[in-house]
Design an enzyme around this catalytic site. Structure first.
Site, PDB file in Angstrom:
ATOM      1  N   THR A  13       0.760  -1.564   0.305  1.00 23.99           N
ATOM      2  CA  THR A  13       0.104  -0.100   0.147  1.00 23.99           C
ATOM      3  C   THR A  13       0.783   1.438   0.115  1.00 23.99           C
ATOM      4  O   THR A  13       2.731   1.468   0.384  1.00 23.99           O
ATOM      5  CB  THR A  13      -0.900  -0.490   1.635  1.00 23.99           C
ATOM      6  OG1 THR A  13      -0.013   0.195   2.639  1.00 23.99           O
ATOM      7  CG2 THR A  13      -1.831  -0.862   0.681  1.00 23.99           C
ATOM      8  N   ASP A  14       0.146   2.811  -0.556  1.00 29.59           N
ATOM      9  CA  ASP A  14       1.295   4.081  -0.325  1.00 29.59           C
ATOM     10  C   ASP A  14       0.520   4.614   0.661  1.00 29.59           C
ATOM     11  O   ASP A  14      -0.120   4.167   1.798  1.00 29.59           O
ATOM     12  CB  ASP A  14       0.586   4.396  -1.574  1.00 29.59           C
ATOM     13  CG  ASP A  14      -0.829   4.507  -1.988  1.00 29.59           C
ATOM     14  OD1 ASP A  14      -1.127   4.645  -1.267  1.00 29.59           O
ATOM     15  OD2 ASP A  14      -1.345   5.269  -2.704  1.00 29.59           O
ATOM     16  N   ALA A  15       1.278   5.680   1.071  1.00 29.47           N
ATOM     17  CA  ALA A  15       0.509   6.775   2.295  1.00 29.47           C
ATOM     18  C   ALA A  15      -1.126   6.334   2.402  1.00 29.47           C
ATOM     19  O   ALA A  15      -1.514   7.082   3.497  1.00 29.47           O
ATOM     20  CB  ALA A  15       1.189   8.108   1.807  1.00 29.47           C
ATOM     21  N   VAL A  42      -4.044   2.550   0.253  1.00 34.25           N
ATOM     22  CA  VAL A  42      -4.477   1.432  -1.102  1.00 34.25           C
ATOM     23  C   VAL A  42      -3.840   1.016  -0.954  1.00 34.25           C
ATOM     24  O   VAL A  42      -2.192   1.464  -1.582  1.00 34.25           O
ATOM     25  CB  VAL A  42      -5.222   2.762  -1.577  1.00 34.25           C
ATOM     26  CG1 VAL A  42      -7.263   2.819  -1.189  1.00 34.25           C
ATOM     27  CG2 VAL A  42      -4.952   3.282  -2.495  1.00 34.25           C
TER      28      VAL A  42
END
Length: 138
Positions: free
Chosen positions: A14-16, A19
């Site tokens: 996931t990213d910041a 997601v």
């Protein structure tokens, strides 16, 4: 015929925003590709270190319909298709367990067979041709 691969989304995917980072969808699809080769009894160590044949990806794309979060249970459907003697394409659909039959992402990768040193195109190996044939429906 299709191959199905199940996987849980990991935090590292996931990213910041929490997601799945877009590039990681392609990495997850590649995991499904590797799993399908292994399920067909193709030795992955030999396949990816072969000095006579390489099968790089020459095109990739991915489309998203809904977000995927850490802990989500995914099913990746893999469907290869031959494009002549020296290339093939794999279509992927990524499904979320809780959504059912609606896909969260779709991707495709196009692969070409080359000689690793000369970089010139060559025919797909018998092993890969058999793998591809196993997905054809008559």
């Amino acid at each position: 015929m299709s191959f199905y691969y199940r996987r849980i989304v990991h935090f590292q995917d996931t990213d910041a925003a929490g997601v799945v980072y877009f590039v990681n969808v392609l990495a997850i699809c590649h995991e499904a590709y590797e799993a399908s080769l292994a399920a067909f009894d193709i030795n992955l160590k030999v396949f990816f270190s072969n000095q006579e044949i390489a099968i790089p990806i020459i095109h990739a794309n991915v489309d998203f319909r809904r977000p995927m979060f850490c802990g989500d249970e995914l099913t990746i459907e893999l469907m290869p298709k031959t494009w002549g003697d020296d290339e093939f394409e794999i279509s992927y659909q990524v499904f979320l367990k809780e959504v059912g039959k609606k896909w969260a992402a779709r991707a495709s990768t196009k692969h070409v067979c080359i000689h690793p040193q000369s970089k010139s195109r060559q025919k797909l190996s018998d092993e890969i041709r058999r793998w591809l044939l196993s997905f054809q429906t008559f």
